[in-house]
Scaffold this motif. Structure first.
Motif, short mmCIF file in Angstrom:
data_model
loop_
_atom_site.label_atom_id
_atom_site.label_comp_id
_atom_site.label_asym_id
_atom_site.label_seq_id
_atom_site.Cartn_x
_atom_site.Cartn_y
_atom_site.Cartn_z
N ILE A 148 0.85 -1.19 0.00
CA ILE A 148 0.00 0.00 0.00
C ILE A 148 0.88 1.24 0.00
N GLU A 149 0.62 2.16 -0.90
CA GLU A 149 1.40 3.38 -0.97
C GLU A 149 0.96 4.33 0.15
N ALA A 150 1.85 4.59 1.08
CA ALA A 150 1.57 5.48 2.20
C ALA A 150 2.53 6.66 2.14
N VAL A 151 2.00 7.85 2.14
CA VAL A 151 2.81 9.06 1.96
C VAL A 151 2.61 10.01 3.13
N GLU A 152 3.55 10.90 3.32
CA GLU A 152 3.44 11.88 4.41
C GLU A 152 2.81 13.16 3.90
N SER A 153 1.53 13.07 3.57
CA SER A 153 0.78 14.25 3.17
C SER A 153 -0.22 14.59 4.27
N VAL A 154 -0.86 15.74 4.15
CA VAL A 154 -1.82 16.16 5.16
C VAL A 154 -3.09 15.34 5.06
N PHE A 155 -3.61 15.18 3.84
CA PHE A 155 -4.76 14.32 3.63
C PHE A 155 -4.78 13.84 2.18
#
Length: 321
Positions: A148-155
């Motif tokens: 699963i692609e998990a990124v450090e974005s706000v939303f």
């Protein structure tokens, strides 16, 4: 919070509150919707609070919140947010996972707030999605769910689902929903009522890392370190990724942060391990591996040098008396 607008008003949303959920994130999601209703003079949004048994739920701050319904009696809503924080796995069992799968099969758009995506991933409901979680939880999530692609974005909002990092990021996600449904003017008026910043977009990073605002190469180096806590890059490999020599990288860290990149990297990994020890039930060996250490013994030595106690002592807490 689905992309497709509702056929009629009010738009209904569900919030599933799991034990130790993040109250600040929950209220940050609700308040913009409440204010939008007040300013517009009509009920644009309506929400149901759900718990496992319909009883009050204790948040991570120790306060309890009454809910509207249990899982068994929850009305169908187009969007459902799973609200979690510390130890999201503690409330997960097949009954809950099956309930979420049934909602997804019925066309409900599911999302996670703070660490809610751990639950959705355990249910197998995040295939082909890009998600975000609170930055402290990202390394563990990536390790457990590498597909699963998990990124450090706000939303993140897509036709398949939504997620936010918790905290004030939930304000930005709700403002985005108001803007998409009812226009810039209403969203800006709500934002002004909240005395909120101009508003962050999904691609905004959750935090300013150490080194931000200084040398751009230093900031990029720290971002790479944060993205590789569980599988650390060698300093030469890190320098290669940045397209510069390792001696120049050493000078960048010494000049700006007063330490070597090796020391800084180890300290970030040990800080990550400290959080896992305090907030999860994972075995120490597993935490060692998740923090980039080859063995529990090397992890224990490094942890004791840095924190003054062993991982076992930290987990047990202070001695009585």
């Amino acid at each position: 919070m689905r992309l497709k607008p509702p056929a009629s008003l009010p738009e209904r949303l569900g919030f599933l509150l799991l034990p130790r959920f993040a109250m600040v994130a929950f209220f940050s999601a609700i308040e913009p919707l409440r204010i939008a209703n007040r300013i517009s003079g009509q009920t644009l949004f309506q929400w149901d609070l759900i718990s496992r048994d319909g009883g009050p739920v204790e948040a991570s701050n120790g306060m309890t919140l009454a809910v509207d319904v249990s899982l068994a009696n929850a009305p169908m809503a187009p969007s459902l947010a799973v609200c979690a924080s510390f130890a999201p796995d503690a409330a997960v069992d097949e009954t809950l996972l099956d309930w979420l799968r049934e909602r997804a099969a019925q066309g409900v758009t599911l999302g996670g707030m703070d660490t809610g995506c751990f639950v959705l991933a355990a249910a197998g409901l995040l295939a082909d999605q890009t998600v975000t979680l609170h930055w402290e939880s990202l390394p563990e999530f990536r390790e457990r769910f590498p597909g699963i692609e998990a990124v450090e974005s706000v939303f993140e909002v897509s036709p398949c689902g939504f997620s936010c990092a918790g905290g004030s990021a939930a304000i930005d996600m709700s403002l985005d929903l108001i803007r998409r449904r009812h226009g810039d003017d209403l969203a800006d008026r709500v934002r002004e009522q909240l005395v909120h910043h101009q508003g962050r977009r999904p691609a905004s990073r959750q935090r300013g890392l150490p080194g931000q605002g200084l040398d751009p190469l230093l900031h990029r180096a720290i971002v790479l370190m944060e993205d590789h806590l569980e599988a650390p890059l060698g300093i030469r490999a890190l320098a290669d990724e940045l397209g510069l020599g390792w001696r120049r990288l050493e000078r960048l860290f010494e000049r700006a942060l007063g330490c070597s990149p090796q020391r800084f990297y180890v300290e970030r990994r040990l800080a990550h391990a400290h959080r896992l020890l305090r907030e999860t039930r994972h075995p120490i060996t597993q935490i060692a591996l998740a923090s980039g250490f080859a063995s529990a013994s090397s992890f224990t030595r490094a942890f004791r040098r840095h924190h003054g106690v062993t991982p076992s002592q930290l987990r047990r807490g202070p001695d009585p008396g």
